[in-house]
Design a protein around this motif. Structure first.
Motif, mmCIF file in Angstrom:
data_model
loop_
_atom_site.group_PDB
_atom_site.id
_atom_site.type_symbol
_atom_site.label_atom_id
_atom_site.label_comp_id
_atom_site.label_asym_id
_atom_site.label_seq_id
_atom_site.Cartn_x
_atom_site.Cartn_y
_atom_site.Cartn_z
ATOM 1 N N SER A 84 0.827 -1.207 0.000
ATOM 2 C CA SER A 84 0.000 0.000 0.000
ATOM 3 C C SER A 84 0.862 1.257 0.000
ATOM 4 N N HIS A 124 1.184 3.926 -3.119
ATOM 5 C CA HIS A 124 0.839 5.331 -2.864
ATOM 6 C C HIS A 124 1.994 6.244 -3.229
ATOM 7 N N TRP A 152 1.192 8.938 -6.085
ATOM 8 C CA TRP A 152 1.172 10.357 -5.737
ATOM 9 C C TRP A 152 2.383 11.088 -6.323
#
Length: 641
Positions: free
Chosen positions: A455, A459, A463
């Protein structure tokens, strides 16, 4: 000027389609599954085994989501972990009636949820490493001193046999640590022994040592020939011991049903073992520390033994029953002729006369002497080679002795394929560890921590990509949007290539992905700034686009090649996490050159290339002396007079 021919657009479309197809499996996740693999090399995994698994599941009223087989295992996929546990129990009851003598290994596993049509295209997701999936990590220390001691002991026996065959009298051959000492009484005998040893044993470096009277057991003054293993031979012995241990560990770990174990050398005497998805540390230790022994026995040729092989009689006194690789019964005598301690090597080869596949064995001095005597006395009879593992014996081969076999070199042949010869040599060579090992580091990573790492890694990449895309769109307007699309294509192609290579993705690999974003967008920044420079110099927009891409290409190529050299160096000399980082890094450089230059130029040509009288391009603020101030503020470049 700024137009692509049809074949270039065809390449772009094909690359996007292939990239999408091979990236898709990574988004479907994994499902709980049960894997059935063979516990012995003689057990074959085929359609019959799959049918038995299907029947066992049907009898237990369990419907799998999918079931399939390959040459090594049968795998059934289920919807929930509870169904997976029930299915494992049902399959074990059907395929392993006797837990003491398992023919199959039933292991819990995870399989991708990819649709059948993607699997049919051989589109598989990337493997996940230990840090992303969880599992067990071991660091094993190989006892190289024991390997060298074993080799020195073998050389001592071989020297003793050589001197006896050449009728050279000596006062004893002994091993002293990792050296071999030969005591002789006079200079002539010393010279003869030295020449015989030098001719037969190239791995030994000989030196002389004089002994005082009475030092050699009261036999008077004499000379001691000291044979030390040469440094290059030491390195070769250690390397062979390490490689044989790695091969043995690979064979043993297959029992755990691990999809992609990592077993690799670290340094000169250590082995790293990573088992993604395995949480049972005790079972993993049991598999890694397992021992196997090899025995050579004579086959019982009596009438009672023949009847016992056919199943119509009892096993005679002094004999035992063992299965062979084809499942047939072989009755062998209990008396052990040789053990695996006398086997120094086993390699596949071909017969010099009929070119059939063979297995060539090399015995030490003691073993060759025993083998020569046994084969001389049993010409025309069968000799069985039995591999014992976990107390269970299996006849690897039982050839007929054609003639006396001396010299310590044995050839096994008889209707073997090349694959069977390789497998047999591997079993004989790697049935046990070449040198002892001990676990010096042990680490368990839970699946929840792996999920958290996934995760966080996703991310960071997502991002980071979003932040770069927003900045590029603001700073370079339409050209920034094109750069952002090219960046997304770069990630798509990178994931596709890793999936096609069936690479193992780890946390360093995710870090390399994030770095690949910066490398890829740097190329677009160079192109966009070069176009701006041309526009500031008063060049027409169409010409500025062409000049920008053409002049920036040399700089992009230089920077990427130098970065690629560093990545190749990491790939060549690195290991473990460093190597995983380098693989993703190098692939990312190649895909970024395609997406940032070839693909982005195609998009620019689609947007601006068809306009014959292009008056302006949207590439952000362009400061040009004497230019239109309003156009400059709006990010537009006016057409040239």
């Amino acid at each position: 000027m700024n137009r692509y021919p049809v074949w270039k657009y065809a390449i772009i479309v094909i690359a996007l389609l292939v990239g999408t197809l091979y990236t898709l499996p990574n988004f479907f996740g994994e499902a709980p599954a049960v894997q059935v693999s063979a516990a012995k090399s003689s057990v074959k995994i085929d359609a019959a085994v799959q049918q038995r698994v299907e029947e066992a599941l049907k009898a237990a009223s369990i419907t799998p989501d999918a079931i399939g087989a390959d040459s090594t295992s049968v795998r059934a996929r289920f919807d929930t972990p509870d169904t997976q546990i029930r299915a494992k129990d049902a399959i074990e009851r059907a395929l392993v009636p006797d837990a003491a003598k398992p023919q199959y290994i039933i292991a819990l596993n995870l399989l991708p949820r990819s649709p059948q049509w993607l699997t049919a295209l051989h589109a598989q997701p990337m493997y996940l490493g230990l840090d992303l999936r969880g599992g067990v990590h071991f660091m094993l220390q190989v006892d190289m001193k024991a390997a060298l001691d074993k080799r020195a002991e073998s050389l001592a026996g071989d020297i003793r046999t050589t001197l006896r065959d050449k009728n050279i009298r000596h006062g004893g051959v002994s091993r002293n640590g990792q050296t071999v000492e030969v005591r002789v009484r006079d200079a002539a005998t010393a010279t003869a022994a030295r020449n015989a040893i030098a001719d037969a044993f190239a791995d030994l470096a000989l030196t002389d040592r004089q002994e005082a009277p009475g030092a050699a057991g009261g036999a008077g003054e004499g000379t001691v020939l000291v044979g030390a293993i040469k440094p290059e031979a030491v390195r070769r012995i250690q390397d062979q011991a390490l490689k044989q241990n790695i091969v043995t560990l690979h064979n043993r770990i297959n029992e755990l049903g691990v999809a992609e174990p990592v077993i690799q050398q670290q340094g000169a005497d250590r082995i790293v073992v990573q088992l993604p998805g395995v949480q049972d540390t005790a079972k993993a230790k049991d598999i890694l520390g397992r021992t196997a022994t090899l025995e050579v026995r004579m086959v019982d040729e009596s009438t009672e033994a023949r009847a016992a092989e056919r199943g119509s009689g009892a096993v005679p006194f002094g004999a035992e029953r063992y299965p062979d690789r084809n499942g047939q019964t072989v009755i062998v005598k209990k008396q052990v002729v040789l053990t695996g301690e006398n086997l120094t090597d086993a390699q596949p080869g071909f017969d010099g006369q009929n070119h059939e596949p063979t297995v060539n064995l090399t015995l030490d001095a003691k073993g060759s002497r025993i083998f020569r005597d046994v084969t001389r006395e049993n010409v025309g009879k069968r000799m069985a080679i039995i591999l014992f593992e976990k107390g269970q014996g299996e006849v690897v081969t039982a050839p007929v002795i054609r003639s006396e076999i001396g010299g310590g070199r044995v050839q096994i042949s008889g209707r073997m394929t090349t694959v069977e010869a390789n497998d047999t040599a591997l079993l004989l060579r790697a049935g046990s560890l070449a040198a002892p090992m001990e676990i010096i580091e042990e680490r368990t990573i839970g699946p929840s921590l792996g999920a958290d790492n996934i995760s966080r890694g996703i991310h960071s990449v997502v991002w980071g990509c979003v932040a770069i895309a927003v900045f590029m769109c603001i700073y370079y307007a339409v050209f920034g949007l094109i750069s952002a699309v090219a960046l997304a294509v770069n990630i798509l192609l990178l994931l596709a290539v890793l999936s096609m290579l069936q690479a193992t993705l780890t946390l360093p690999g995710i870090a390399a992905m994030a770095l690949a974003l910066g490398v890829a967008i740097d190329s677009n920044v160079l192109i966009n700034e070069r176009i701006r420079e041309e526009l500031r110099a008063g060049v027409a927009p169409q010409k500025a686009i062409d000049e920008g891409y053409r002049h920036a290409w040399a700089t992009i190529l230089d920077s990427n090649v130098t970065t690629l050299i560093a990545g190749v160096a990491l790939l060549t000399f690195g290991s473990g996490p460093v190597r995983g980082f380098a693989i993703v890094h190098c692939i990312g450089i190649v895909t970024s050159m395609f997406s940032a230059v070839f693909f982005s130029r195609g998009l620019v040509n689609l947007v601006y290339g068809r306009r014959r009288k292009l008056k302006s391009v949207s590439i952000g603020q362009v400061w040009r002396p004497g230019g239109d101030a309003a156009a400059a503020v709006a990010g537009k470049t006016p057409a040239q007079p």
